[in-house]
Design an enzyme around this catalytic site. Structure first.
Site, PDB file in Angstrom:
ATOM      1  CD  GLU A  84      -3.075  -0.951   0.170  1.00  0.00           C
ATOM      2  OE1 GLU A  84      -3.113   0.070  -0.534  1.00  0.00           O
ATOM      3  OE2 GLU A  84      -3.888  -1.888   0.037  1.00  0.00           O
ATOM      4  NE  ARG A  88      -4.047   2.718  -0.818  1.00  0.00           N
ATOM      5  CZ  ARG A  88      -5.298   2.573  -0.428  1.00  0.00           C
ATOM      6  NH1 ARG A  88      -6.025   3.627  -0.147  1.00  0.00           N
ATOM      7  NH2 ARG A  88      -5.852   1.384  -0.299  1.00  0.00           N
ATOM      8  CG  ASP A 217      -5.503  -7.567  -7.750  1.00  0.00           C
ATOM      9  OD1 ASP A 217      -4.440  -7.776  -7.158  1.00  0.00           O
ATOM     10  OD2 ASP A 217      -6.430  -6.899  -7.263  1.00  0.00           O
ATOM     11  CD  GLU A 351     -10.761  -2.313  -8.602  1.00  0.00           C
ATOM     12  OE1 GLU A 351     -11.949  -2.051  -8.271  1.00  0.00           O
ATOM     13  OE2 GLU A 351      -9.787  -2.098  -7.843  1.00  0.00           O
TER      14      GLU A 351
HETATM   15  C1  DMJ Z   1      -6.485   0.196  -5.082  1.00  0.00           C
HETATM   16  O1  DMJ Z   1      -5.727   0.534  -3.970  1.00  0.00           O
HETATM   17  C2  DMJ Z   1      -5.632  -0.430  -6.162  1.00  0.00           C
HETATM   18  O2  DMJ Z   1      -6.308  -0.375  -7.376  1.00  0.00           O
HETATM   19  C3  DMJ Z   1      -5.261  -1.853  -5.864  1.00  0.00           C
HETATM   20  O3  DMJ Z   1      -4.569  -2.457  -6.934  1.00  0.00           O
HETATM   21  C4  DMJ Z   1      -6.498  -2.661  -5.561  1.00  0.00           C
HETATM   22  N1  DMJ Z   1      -7.385  -2.040  -4.602  1.00  0.00           N
HETATM   23  C5  DMJ Z   1      -7.653  -0.622  -4.640  1.00  0.00           C
HETATM   24  C6  DMJ Z   1      -8.907  -0.190  -5.353  1.00  0.00           C
HETATM   25  O4  DMJ Z   1      -9.964  -1.020  -5.379  1.00  0.00           O
END
Ligand code: DMJ
Length: 455
Positions: A84, A88, A217, A351
């Protein structure tokens, strides 16, 4: 335009009620700190910087920049998620630097990057998921089986870490992610698939659970984007992506009785006919990866990307609010709807609109803008409250309860992708930028161009 107004509204309320906290709580009108970022603050500021900038919300961008200059403190002590913090904070700071050239963003990104390095001190070089930013101690998530590291976490560092090395001239960051690459390219893959849990001690898989949604993912996303960001030179990443997608097509892509294409999850060979909202990014990824393929594969992959995106759209269209659930299933008569009470919520995730944006830019079919506009209207109707935007607990009721949380990725991703869906293709062109998994744009390393302009 409307989406710019939504961004200003989201930002103004955050700034008014929660500046310096990580997220806004729009109903109680205060801030939320949480425990994901190890004492770091201002997740919404950092996540919002580039969106404010590209929307030309100049005053608001200056407010955000000033907060970074004066109040963003990196000398913190607490348990942070490596993943994270990378996607971010490092991603947000790097993008802000590349867009504006302001040194403060670069310096903070590099300083923070250094603090993440101890997490890689494991027998294999596969980092652990949690790190104390003060002491440098790191460990695995308590909930991850047998001390394992998570594919979507250690597999989602490559783009940012290459830029950290390029900007600092220090190869250490690139070395760390190349070590991860080496472990992953060598390890045996069951049926060509990548399970979600790997031991940082032995380098072997801990469980055979495969998902293109949560836990897996963005690993796949970073393979194809690593290739694109390298100006198509990183052929190892391309090959790993191609092979993984082939295995996914062969083992996980299914069609429901009602004709909807979806990507199932896999538990040791047994399929779970479920798609998470998170997995809906894959329509955009597959479309992006299809562009350079030979004609037959390009068409097949564009077809698959369009079908998955359409299924994800159905998960929105089949709800009372026009917003999609956290997970939807294809079983027991259910088609693209949530069957469990615990999966009916929507937390402002990006998404689905992310895939609309890619499919729009790559096909220019008007339905993607139409679908995106329906999301804008649904957000306005069900998620906008007096002091910001909030997630909702049940997408299947027209009078949903709010969860009192304006997620930082709503400003970084959801609003940015919606904005890009409706503006000209040359705003953050796909030819020149790749988006990290938090939608922070990083420049493609056009080496030929660079060589040509260097003296
Ligand atoms: C975001 O922090 C990013 O897209 C991450 O890859 C997956 N989860 C959240 C949004 O849903």
């Amino acid at each position: 335009m409307k989406i710019r107004e939504m961004m200003k509204f989201a930002w103004d309320n955050y700034r008014h009620y929660a500046l310096g906290k990580n997220e806004l709580r729009p109903l109680s009108r205060n801030g939320h700190v949480g425990n994901m970022f190890g004492g770091l603050r201002g997740a919404t500021v950092i996540d919002a910087l580039d969106t404010l900038y590209i929307m030309e919300l100049e005053e608001e961008f200056q407010e955000a920049k000033q907060w970074v200059e004066k109040s963003f403190d990196l000398n913190v002590n607490g348990e942070a998620s490596l993943f994270e913090v990378n996607i971010r904070y490092i991603g947000g700071l790097l993008a802000a630097f590349y867009l504006t050239g302001e040194e403060v963003f670069k310096n903070k990104a590099l300083e923070l990057g250094e603090k993440l390095l101890p997490a890689f001190n494991t027998p294999t070089g596969i980092p652990r998921g949690v790190i104390n930013l003060g002491s440098g101690m790191s460990w695995s998530w308590g909930w991850a089986s047998a001390g394992s590291s998570i594919l979507a976490e250690f597999g989602t560092l490559h783009l940012e870490f290459l830029h950290l090395s390029e900007l600092s001239g220090n190869p250490v960051f690139a070395e760390k992610v190349m070590t991860i690459r080496r472990v992953l390219s060598r390890v045996e893959k069951p049926q060509g698939l990548y399970p979600n849990f790997l031991s940082p001690v032995t380098g072997s898989w801990v469980q055979h659970h495969v998902s293109i949604g949560g836990l897996g993912d963005s690993f796949y996303e970073y393979l194809i984007k690593s290739w694109l960001m390298s100006d198509k030179k990183d052929s190892e990443a391309k090959k790993m992506y191609d092979d993984a997608l082939e295995a996914i097509e062969k083992h996980l892509v299914k069609k429901s009785a009602g004709g909807l294409t979806y990507i199932a999850e896999w538990r040791g060979g047994i399929l779970d006919h479920k798609m998470g909202h998170l997995a809906c990014f894959s329509g955009g990824m597959i479309a992006l990866g299809a562009q350079q393929e030979p004609e037959e594969r390009r068409q097949r992959h564009m077809g698959l990307a369009a079908e998955i995106t359409s299924t994800c759209h159905e998960s929105y269209a089949r709800s009372e609010t026009g917003l999609g659930p956290e997970a939807f299933r294809f079983e027991a008569g259910s088609e693209a709807t949530a069957t469990r009470l615990s999966e009916r919520y929507y937390i402002l995730r990006p998404e689905v609109v992310e895939s609309y944006m890619y499919l729009w830019r790559l096909t220019h079919q008007p339905k993607y803008r139409l679908w995106g506009w329906q999301v804008v209207q649904a957000l306005e109707k069900h998620c906008r409250v007096e002091s910001g935007f909030s997630g909702i607990r049940d997408v299947y009721t027209t009078t949903p309860t709010h969860d009192n949380m304006q997620q930082s990725f709503f400003l970084a991703e959801t609003l940015k992708y919606l904005y890009l869906l409706f503006c000209e293709d040359d705003v953050l062109s796909l030819e020149d930028w790749v988006f990290n998994t938090e939608a922070h744009p990083l420049p493609i390393n056009h080496t030929d161009l660079r060589a040509a302009v260097q003296p």
